[in-house]
Enzyme design. Sequence first.
Site, mmCIF file in Angstrom:
data_model
loop_
_atom_site.group_PDB
_atom_site.id
_atom_site.type_symbol
_atom_site.label_atom_id
_atom_site.label_comp_id
_atom_site.label_asym_id
_atom_site.label_seq_id
_atom_site.Cartn_x
_atom_site.Cartn_y
_atom_site.Cartn_z
ATOM 1 N N ALA A 182 1.305 -0.987 0.127
ATOM 2 C CA ALA A 182 0.332 -0.088 -0.224
ATOM 3 C C ALA A 182 0.809 1.156 0.359
ATOM 4 O O ALA A 182 1.850 1.119 0.939
ATOM 5 C CB ALA A 182 -0.997 0.573 1.064
ATOM 6 N N GLY A 206 -7.531 1.116 -9.203
ATOM 7 C CA GLY A 206 -8.812 1.397 -8.861
ATOM 8 C C GLY A 206 -9.203 3.248 -8.544
ATOM 9 O O GLY A 206 -7.793 3.088 -8.391
ATOM 10 N N ASP A 207 -9.975 3.835 -8.319
ATOM 11 C CA ASP A 207 -9.601 4.810 -7.823
ATOM 12 C C ASP A 207 -9.076 4.707 -6.518
ATOM 13 O O ASP A 207 -7.650 6.375 -6.373
ATOM 14 C CB ASP A 207 -11.183 5.003 -7.042
ATOM 15 N N GLY A 208 -8.713 4.222 -5.364
ATOM 16 C CA GLY A 208 -7.698 4.145 -4.381
ATOM 17 C C GLY A 208 -5.866 4.339 -5.391
ATOM 18 O O GLY A 208 -5.071 5.219 -4.388
ATOM 19 N N GLU A 212 -3.346 7.607 -4.820
ATOM 20 C CA GLU A 212 -1.533 7.118 -4.641
ATOM 21 C C GLU A 212 -1.108 8.018 -5.150
ATOM 22 O O GLU A 212 -0.178 8.851 -5.040
ATOM 23 C CB GLU A 212 -1.386 5.762 -4.492
ATOM 24 N N SER A 250 -12.675 -1.180 -9.000
ATOM 25 C CA SER A 250 -14.313 -2.034 -7.825
ATOM 26 C C SER A 250 -14.943 -0.727 -9.042
ATOM 27 O O SER A 250 -16.318 -1.894 -9.015
ATOM 28 C CB SER A 250 -14.371 -2.440 -6.719
ATOM 29 N N THR A 251 -15.094 -0.074 -8.819
ATOM 30 C CA THR A 251 -16.088 0.828 -8.943
ATOM 31 C C THR A 251 -15.455 1.604 -10.279
ATOM 32 O O THR A 251 -16.550 2.115 -10.884
ATOM 33 C CB THR A 251 -16.379 1.779 -8.074
ATOM 34 N N ARG A 314 -13.283 -7.105 6.080
ATOM 35 C CA ARG A 314 -11.931 -7.399 4.902
ATOM 36 C C ARG A 314 -12.282 -8.161 4.422
ATOM 37 O O ARG A 314 -11.544 -9.625 2.778
ATOM 38 C CB ARG A 314 -10.049 -6.205 4.953
ATOM 39 N N GLU A 521 -11.315 5.965 1.828
ATOM 40 C CA GLU A 521 -9.645 5.743 3.149
ATOM 41 C C GLU A 521 -10.369 6.668 4.102
ATOM 42 O O GLU A 521 -11.675 7.322 4.054
ATOM 43 C CB GLU A 521 -8.490 6.777 2.676
#
Length: 560
Positions: A182, A206-208, A212, A250-251, A314, A521
């Site tokens: 991460a 993804g969006d995460g 970053e 995912s989205t 999770r 987050e």
Amino acid sequence: MERPARLLLLSELRVRNVGHEVSLCRSLLTWKRRTSSPVYHPFRPSVCHSVRVSEIISVREEEEEEEQKRKRDDDGSWKKIRENQNKDCRRSFTVSYVERCRQHRWRCADVTFTCPQAALCRRWVSAIRELLAAIGSRPTHLLVYINPYGGKRQAKRVYQHKVAPLFALAGIGAHVIVTEYANHARDHLREEAELKKYDGVVCVGGDGMFSELVHGLLWRAQKDAGVDVNRPEQALAACSLRIGIIPAGSTDCICFATVGTNDPVTSALHIIVGDSHPMDVCSVHRDDAFLRYSLSLLGYGFYGDVLADSERKRWMGPARYDLAGLKTFLTHHHYEGTVSYLPAGAGGGGQGAPTDGSRCRAGCSVCRDSKKLLSDQTPPKECSGNAADDDCAGWRTIRGKFLAINAAIMSCACPRSPKGLSPAAHLADGTADLILVRKCSRLDFLRHLLRHTNKDDQFDLSFVEVHRVRRFRFTPRHCRSQSESESEPPDGKRQIFGHICRDHPACGCAPAFGSWNCDGEILPHAAVDVRVHQQLIQLFARGIEEAAMFDELAPACSAV
């Protein structure tokens, strides 16, 4: 009256063994089938096709099919093969270009032209390559990060099979890094990456993963500019490198809001043609300390509780979000506090309203004009933090009990919510849509949630209000001290009887503090100060194109 474009080349070439009149100008490549009969056929499909030069991916010479067949049928004599290879028989060239499909998708299409002479073929190839080389916005060297753990864990496969071949076809070099933990990409961008070597940074995930990249690049930009990010009033330095995102999460909310689909090929083609679109970024502070940047959704109450609960599950995988959402809905927690916000029109301008029905699309006039509009406004006096002083400074204050407080920097559309949380939010107008959902019954709140999935107006409810803002603050009724925040368990769990609610003695059923959901987050701090920074980053995108543009091109696509 517009002057007709000057032709660079005009020839009669063959496409699939059919004669076509092919023309090239600085902006368009056009081929039109030559008809031998002068009789008009009203029901014949379109026989003319035009492609923007800016949307040509590549051009390459091809060997003539008859020559290839003759080589296959040769008697095997090496001498004859060498003689055939020495002759320049390449009289055909293939153009790869962007073709629009349904639901905002793009694909790579090919058309092969056969010339009567090899010299003419070389002339066409040279002319097209010169036009492509003159397009300065196209990247030639990219830094690519792949997150192999996000979404359905298909990021490496998506890049290798769908994206890398397109980059190679377009002559784009890529330095690929597969992340191992991460925030690997963020840390690498902060300290190690030699950004001057690249024309852009791309993430496959993804969006995460996109978040970053933005955090790493903006950290570098502020460091280079000497900006203190811990000061909320400080204007931030914009990032010079464009950012691309290949959806594999995912989205994929960012892709839906910027290109209209989560198709990896479509996103790769936007990168190849060198599209560029600005995007706003929110900075989140608490007590003059920087916390995070927000790129899509900042949610307190319902969405914050869903994320906090899902993090404790999770092990369930993606199904944890559905279970956490159901549990949070049934729990029906509300939070009491004060919201202070600076309206978008404060200072002498306006960027429309969240309920005006407008949509942010490619070439959006609101995003284009708002940059100058906001720069011309007189900055209002900063809010002192006291409710009595807020109104006179241009700030407005709302107190109450809220089920949800959401700030949407973009529409936040996704497959489950095609319209998004705020359908009229814009990508680069320097504002966010602040959505306040006051305490109501479970049935009413369910009505509000369901309206995100259908065509009904989710704001047309008495307990929902929405404001277009440039900045806002939230302060809970009972402020939590710094020591209380630090003493909370790191996994976000609270002891069953650890908190005694002042409004519900000895029950602990309604917690006074929630968590913020910042782009997936958790921010454990309830009191925050959020400011929108206009057009802080640039994306490899052009905005969502109107559906009419795809419909107009459909007949022409079927004729080729």
